[in-house]
Design a protein around this motif. Structure first.
Motif, PDB file in Angstrom:
ATOM      1  N   PHE A   1       0.713  -0.950  -0.576  1.00  0.00           N
ATOM      2  CA  PHE A   1      -0.150  -0.296  -0.192  1.00  0.00           C
ATOM      3  C   PHE A   1       0.580   0.829  -0.185  1.00  0.00           C
ATOM      4  N   LYS A   2       0.319   2.980   0.339  1.00  0.00           N
ATOM      5  CA  LYS A   2       1.043   3.715   0.052  1.00  0.00           C
ATOM      6  C   LYS A   2       0.230   4.731   1.360  1.00  0.00           C
ATOM      7  N   TRP A   3       1.130   5.253   1.363  1.00  0.00           N
ATOM      8  CA  TRP A   3       1.184   6.733   2.666  1.00  0.00           C
ATOM      9  C   TRP A   3       1.512   7.658   1.351  1.00  0.00           C
ATOM     10  N   LYS A   4       0.431   8.766   1.397  1.00  0.00           N
ATOM     11  CA  LYS A   4       1.232   9.661   0.911  1.00  0.00           C
ATOM     12  C   LYS A   4       0.972  11.387   2.279  1.00  0.00           C
ATOM     13  N   PHE A   5       1.965  12.387   2.370  1.00  0.00           N
ATOM     14  CA  PHE A   5       2.119  12.940   3.255  1.00  0.00           C
ATOM     15  C   PHE A   5       2.348  14.277   2.963  1.00  0.00           C
ATOM     16  N   ASN A   6       1.809  15.624   3.650  1.00  0.00           N
ATOM     17  CA  ASN A   6       1.449  16.426   3.765  1.00  0.00           C
ATOM     18  C   ASN A   6       2.536  17.017   2.585  1.00  0.00           C
ATOM     19  N   ASN A   7       4.292  16.969   3.106  1.00  0.00           N
ATOM     20  CA  ASN A   7       5.210  17.463   2.602  1.00  0.00           C
ATOM     21  C   ASN A   7       6.449  16.229   2.842  1.00  0.00           C
ATOM     22  N   PRO A   8       7.348  15.520   1.415  1.00  0.00           N
ATOM     23  CA  PRO A   8       8.029  14.795   1.306  1.00  0.00           C
ATOM     24  C   PRO A   8       9.141  14.812   2.200  1.00  0.00           C
ATOM     25  N   ILE A   9       9.204  13.427   2.652  1.00  0.00           N
ATOM     26  CA  ILE A   9       9.567  13.323   4.324  1.00  0.00           C
ATOM     27  C   ILE A   9      11.255  13.666   4.145  1.00  0.00           C
ATOM     28  N   LYS A  10      12.008  13.312   4.864  1.00  0.00           N
ATOM     29  CA  LYS A  10      13.226  13.504   5.218  1.00  0.00           C
ATOM     30  C   LYS A  10      13.857  11.904   6.049  1.00  0.00           C
ATOM     31  N   TYR A  11      13.256  11.449   7.064  1.00  0.00           N
ATOM     32  CA  TYR A  11      13.090  10.347   8.351  1.00  0.00           C
ATOM     33  C   TYR A  11      11.848  10.073   8.943  1.00  0.00           C
ATOM     34  N   HIS A  12      12.503   8.454   9.156  1.00  0.00           N
ATOM     35  CA  HIS A  12      11.268   7.595   9.339  1.00  0.00           C
ATOM     36  C   HIS A  12      11.197   6.787  10.204  1.00  0.00           C
ATOM     37  N   PHE A  13      11.320   6.368  11.290  1.00  0.00           N
ATOM     38  CA  PHE A  13      11.480   5.327  12.104  1.00  0.00           C
ATOM     39  C   PHE A  13      10.164   4.660  12.697  1.00  0.00           C
ATOM     40  N   VAL A  14       9.423   3.243  13.858  1.00  0.00           N
ATOM     41  CA  VAL A  14       8.988   3.619  14.285  1.00  0.00           C
ATOM     42  C   VAL A  14       9.253   3.044  15.760  1.00  0.00           C
ATOM     43  N   GLN A  15       8.366   3.113  16.975  1.00  0.00           N
ATOM     44  CA  GLN A  15       9.220   2.978  17.997  1.00  0.00           C
ATOM     45  C   GLN A  15       7.654   2.827  18.621  1.00  0.00           C
ATOM     46  N   ASP A  16       7.633   1.635  19.706  1.00  0.00           N
ATOM     47  CA  ASP A  16       6.413   1.574  19.728  1.00  0.00           C
ATOM     48  C   ASP A  16       4.691   2.128  19.785  1.00  0.00           C
ATOM     49  N   ASP A  17       5.212   0.778  18.792  1.00  0.00           N
ATOM     50  CA  ASP A  17       3.395   0.932  17.829  1.00  0.00           C
ATOM     51  C   ASP A  17       3.050   2.684  16.970  1.00  0.00           C
ATOM     52  N   LYS A  18       4.070   3.744  17.275  1.00  0.00           N
ATOM     53  CA  LYS A  18       3.913   4.566  16.312  1.00  0.00           C
ATOM     54  C   LYS A  18       5.146   5.224  15.214  1.00  0.00           C
ATOM     55  N   TYR A  19       4.977   5.668  14.753  1.00  0.00           N
ATOM     56  CA  TYR A  19       5.120   5.931  13.544  1.00  0.00           C
ATOM     57  C   TYR A  19       5.820   6.724  12.969  1.00  0.00           C
ATOM     58  N   TYR A  20       7.055   7.949  13.383  1.00  0.00           N
ATOM     59  CA  TYR A  20       7.446   8.449  13.288  1.00  0.00           C
ATOM     60  C   TYR A  20       7.619   9.933  12.224  1.00  0.00           C
ATOM     61  N   LEU A  21       8.010  10.984  11.573  1.00  0.00           N
ATOM     62  CA  LEU A  21       8.206  10.933  10.324  1.00  0.00           C
ATOM     63  C   LEU A  21       8.611  12.449  10.748  1.00  0.00           C
ATOM     64  N   LEU A  22       9.530  13.602   9.925  1.00  0.00           N
ATOM     65  CA  LEU A  22      10.637  14.493   9.779  1.00  0.00           C
ATOM     66  C   LEU A  22      10.323  14.577   8.009  1.00  0.00           C
TER      67      LEU A  22
END
Length: 957
Positions: free
Chosen positions: A698-719
């Motif tokens: 599947f795909k996710w499209k965000f409001n702006n392009p991303i620089k970095y992402h990671f997952v921790q404790d059931d949370k997806y973090y993006l910058l």
């Protein structure tokens, strides 16, 4: 034509790029901003929450630099995660993920570290080569290595011997009548002739044997040596014993004819001589005259050398100085006690003039010089000499020179079992002490600190410290028995240097079996377990279970190791074209049991680390136009691993330049991204036992392009590229914006959302105005958002509101300062964020039948679709679009309400519904799209279609 109806029971199969007739039921052409779930269906992904600190007016992370290498670090359940950046100039920065607050960066001073040299190490080869900087976090410490920094050995060496050249001569026993001689030479072939008497005789004497000697006045035994006869040039230490025995002989009458008088007897002598010591320089026919003065009457004796022998010895030192040391033999009289002090004193005296420094220590004497020399013992039963090397550790003296270093050579055929001992005197003084293992003198002992990985640690609540690690030094062995690790470059300071420099680099730092592990070239190098800075053995005496391991892979393809991951079977390491397993066939993992085996030969993208999917391993291959995502299973010490290409159904989905990857094993999710792009690709799996129930893209499209992402404790973090740090809850939690309606919870969907309050309603304009800084309103951040993909809206989820779940678009009247919303929104704290699209493109529909485990589509039949019955889960406002060839697209917007009516305070959402979509067109002429841009949920569970079917008079097999 016959009426027909078929059901597609679920839509959690994800995206497939296969032709529609080959797609499995449940697969789609497009799945944007969805999560395919075998329980809930294909539902709209949660929105992203902006993480903002109270002291950040803009809402974006402060001081973020362009480019740079990113990493993350998890502290604990209380503090959560941190995100960090190493800028292209080597400057580190860290932000707390709970509130986006920038932490203070301190610099340590371990091994002469400074902020300048630490930044120098952390600077990549170019601003865009962010993969140069690699990270490995172990507990509270993150190791950072630069793949482009060649590791070198420091010029510092181990302790030297007390003197450049030395020897310790130990007296083993004392004995009368022995000479404690030495031959000292400089190792040259020059030999000295040594002449000594081997047989002597009494040549003449002055004994009186006439009448009147009947009392035998010359009888006696006496030993003669130097000082008892006149010295002769070049001749000394001729020692012999004279034994004179006498017997009364003839008698004569006295003058008056009576018996013999006092002078009427004479003595008959029996003379013998024993050569005790042949001395030096005595040749045949040499004579000495001695006086036997211990008899009643002194007589002279002339002793003549009857025979001699000549031997050749090496005894030249210091450019011609005589090194043949021959002290006076010990007393021949057994009644005279011989002491060690006397023996050492004699040797000490004889050494004068040799140019050797000498010190009496205990029962031995220590010799030293700035020039090389060798010592030979003439009588090994009396003394023992020790210089740089011995082959029997039991023969080491109990007293010696403090700091004396000796090599123990156990086997003459091999250097692998040699080791070194150093004498440690009591109170660091010469004399009694003990022998302790040490390194060979004068060898390189440590790594160049400025070329080794550095660390970053949380050292206080808001402080992270960057420092050099305290790498251990070599404390035992030499370059054979405790060699320099293979990650160190071969430069002029390296023992293997042969005029050619070979730079070596640490490509990755890993953690395996409680050992810090480096990948360098074709080698895997581990530290001692639990002692991460120690890449040296603790003893050269034996192979230990805690010894470091330095093992090289073998492969037919030239390649270097770039990354790895720990699995149950061992450490799985990757080159760009093969995979290898570091493991042990024994329960003990040490240099003798470690094995590095090839288990597969697949291409690997060295920019992206492999990931654990639970019981399998995933890795990317970007050797062609697009990237492949391979899943490796059944990894064992024996046999080849099984590799499955999970992108077979989406061969062009992942671009070649994917450089971001993260995953959540608990949720069976893997996310792929490209720096500077707003699309993230997801892969979801569900495995129960040995059965894979789901594999969905599947795909996710965000409001702006991303620089970095990671997952921790059931949370997806993006910058994102506006430096907004955001999080998405992969499993809903209480903090996510949602509303409850009739026992059902409905999640609101906004990206980059936060809260806003303090609006002022104007009844004249019927608008509510929000002003940054007024009534706790915070809106400065809006001016930092560049080119958003969605519209900015506000949502009211206050249960006391007149219309729970209402939303309205925002009109920005002054960027980052004011905005208006139609209607009265002044009484609530609102959620503000950006809309994003939920979109599912369904494949063309065919009549199908099940053949074994395969679904076969009938592509040659005639099928006219009448209607689609979409089974929807939680849903709000959504639309469907029928795209038909030769006809305008038909879009219908649906608002979810119960029985076409609802109370004014009810949320316009419903937990499930079956919606009928009219079609009335041939199946091959219609494409169906389900879309939702509303902040409400949208979930597709299944679909039933109805239509007319004709086999076109062809018989089906």
């Amino acid at each position: 034509m016959a009426g027909i109806s078929q059901t597609i029971p679920n839509y959690y199969g994800g995206i497939s790029e296969q032709p529609d007739q080959l797609k499995n039921p449940g697969q789609v052409k497009e799945a944007l901003n969805v999560i395919p779930d075998i329980t809930y269906g294909l539902y709209k992904r949660p929105g992203s929450k902006r993480i903002i600190s109270a002291d950040q007016a803009s809402g974006a992370l402060t001081n973020v630099q362009s480019n740079g290498s990113w990493f993350h670090y998890y502290r604990d359940e209380t503090e959560g995660s941190y995100i960090g950046q190493i800028a292209s100039d080597g400057t580190p920065r860290v932000w707390r993920c709970s509130d986006a607050k920038e932490m203070t960066i301190a610099y340590g001073n371990t091994n002469s570290a400074t902020s300048s040299n630490l930044k120098s190490y952390l600077t990549p080869s170019s601003a865009t080569n962010t993969e140069d900087i690699q990270f490995c976090t172990i507990n509270d410490t993150t190791f950072i290595n630069n793949r482009t920094k060649a590791v070198t050995i420091d010029s510092t060496t181990t302790a030297a011997r007390p003197h450049a050249y030395g020897a310790y001569i130990e007296v083993l026993r004392t004995e009368n009548g022995r000479q404690y001689g030495l031959n000292i030479h400089d190792g040259t072939a020059t030999e000295t002739s040594l002449v000594k008497a081997t047989r002597v005789k009494i040549h003449s004497d002055t004994l009186a044997t006439g009448w009147g000697t009947g009392n035998c006045p010359g009888v006696g035994t006496q030993v003669f040596g130097d000082g008892d006869y006149t010295a002769q040039s070049g001749k000394k230490q001729l020692i012999f014993r004279l034994t004179i025995l006498g017997q009364v002989g003839d008698s004569q009458a006295d003058d008056d004819g009576g018996g013999p008088g006092p002078d009427g007897f004479r003595c008959a002598y029996n003379k013998s001589i024993d050569l005790l010591h042949g001395g030096e320089g005595w040749t045949t026919d040499d004579t000495v005259t001695v006086t036997a003065d211990q008899a009643d009457t002194s007589y002279n004796y002339t002793i003549k050398v009857v025979d001699h022998e000549t031997s050749k010895v090496r005894g030249t030192i210091n450019s011609g100085v005589n090194g043949i040391i021959r002290p006076q033999p010990t007393p021949w009289d057994a009644q005279t006690a011989v002491s060690v002090d006397t023996i050492l004193g004699g040797i000490y005296t004889e050494l004068a003039g040799t140019g050797l420094s000498r010190t009496i220590i205990g029962n031995g004497i220590y010799l030293s010089s700035s020039s090389a020399f060798n010592v030979e013992i003439t009588d090994p039963d009396l003394m023992r000499v020790m210089q740089n090397e011995v082959n029997d550790v039991s023969k080491l003296p109990n007293q010696c020179k403090h700091g004396y270093i000796v090599k123990i050579s156990n086997s003459q055929q091999s250097e692998e079992d040699d080791y070194y001992l150093k004498f440690k005197g009591q109170n660091d003084e010469d004399g009694p002490g003990s022998w302790v293992e040490c390194p060979a003198p004068g060898i390189k002992k440590k790594f160049s600190a400025g070329t080794m990985p550095v660390t970053i640690q949380r050292t206080a609540a808001t402080t992270f410290t960057v420092d050099r690690y305290d790498w251990d030094e070599r404390t035992v062995g030499d370059d054979k028995t405790n060699s320099i690790p293979t990650f160190v470059s071969i430069t002029s300071d390296h023992p293997d240097y042969d005029s050619t420099v070979e730079n070596r680099y640490i490509n990755k730092v890993l953690f395996f079996r409680n050992r810090l592990t480096f990948l360098s070239g074709t080698n895997v190098i581990t530290s001692q377990p639990g002692d991460f800075g120690n890449f040296w053995a603790d003893t050269a005496l034996t192979v230990s279970g805690i010894d470091p391991i330095d093992i090289s892979m073998s492969s037919t393809l030239p390649s270097k190791l770039y990354d790895g991951i720990e699995i149950n079977a061992g450490l799985l390491v990757f080159t760009t074209n093969s995979q290898h397993l570091l493991s042990s066939d024994d329960t003990v993992f040490n240099p003798d049991t470690a094995k590095l085996r090839t288990i597969s030969a697949y291409n690997y993208n060295k920019v992206i680390p492999p990931i654990s999917l639970g019981t399998t391993i995933g890795f990317l291959d970007n050797s062609n136009k697009y990237s492949r995502f391979n899943e490796m299973a059944n990894v064992s010490r024996e046999g080849q691993a099984m590799i499955m290409d999970q992108t077979k159904v989406v061969p062009s989905l992942l671009s070649k330049n994917i450089d971001l990857i993260t995953n959540s094993r608990e949720n069976g999710l893997v996310f792929f991204g490209k720096t500077g792009e707003d699309i993230v690709y997801g892969f979801k799996t569900v495995t129960i036992g040995d059965q894979r129930l789901q594999s969905a893209w599947f795909k996710w499209k965000f409001n702006n392009p991303i620089k970095y992402h990671f997952v921790q404790d059931d949370k997806y973090y993006l910058l994102d590229t506006d430096n907004f740090l955001q999080s998405i809850s992969l499993t809903q939690n209480d903090a996510d914006p949602s509303i409850n309606e009739e026992g059902t919870n409905f999640l609101m969907h906004l990206d980059n959302w936060t809260t806003v309050q303090g609006g002022v309603y104007n009844a004249t304009t019927t608008k509510t105005t929000f002003t940054d800084g007024a009534s706790s309103c915070e809106f400065t951040w809006q001016s930092s958002v560049t080119s958003p993909n969605g519209d900015l809206v506000v949502i009211d989820i206050d249960s006391n509101s007149t219309r729970v779940g209402r939303y309205a678009p925002v009109t920005v009247t002054s960027a980052g300062a004011t905005f208006t919303v139609p209607g009265d929104w002044s009484s609530s704290t609102l959620y503000i964020g950006y809309l994003y699209d939920y979109q599912v493109d369904l494949p063309k529909l065919y009549t199908t039948k099940q053949v074994g485990q395969n679904t076969i589509a009938d592509t040659s039949a005639s099928l006219v679709l009448h209607r689609l019955n979409l089974s929807l889960g939680k849903v709000g406002l959504y639309e469907t679009t029928l795209t038909r060839i030769g006809k305008p697209a038909y879009t219908e917007v649906y608002e979810s309400t119960s029985s076409n009516q609802y109370n004014v305070s009810d949320a316009p959402y419903i937990d499930e519904i079956i919606k009928t979509i009219p079609v009335y067109d041939t199946n091959k002429n219609v494409d169906i799209t389900l879309k939702s841009t509303h902040p409400s949920p949208c979930t597709l569970r299944s679909m039933q279609w109805e239509g007319d079917y004709s086999p076109m008079y062809y018989r089906r097999g």
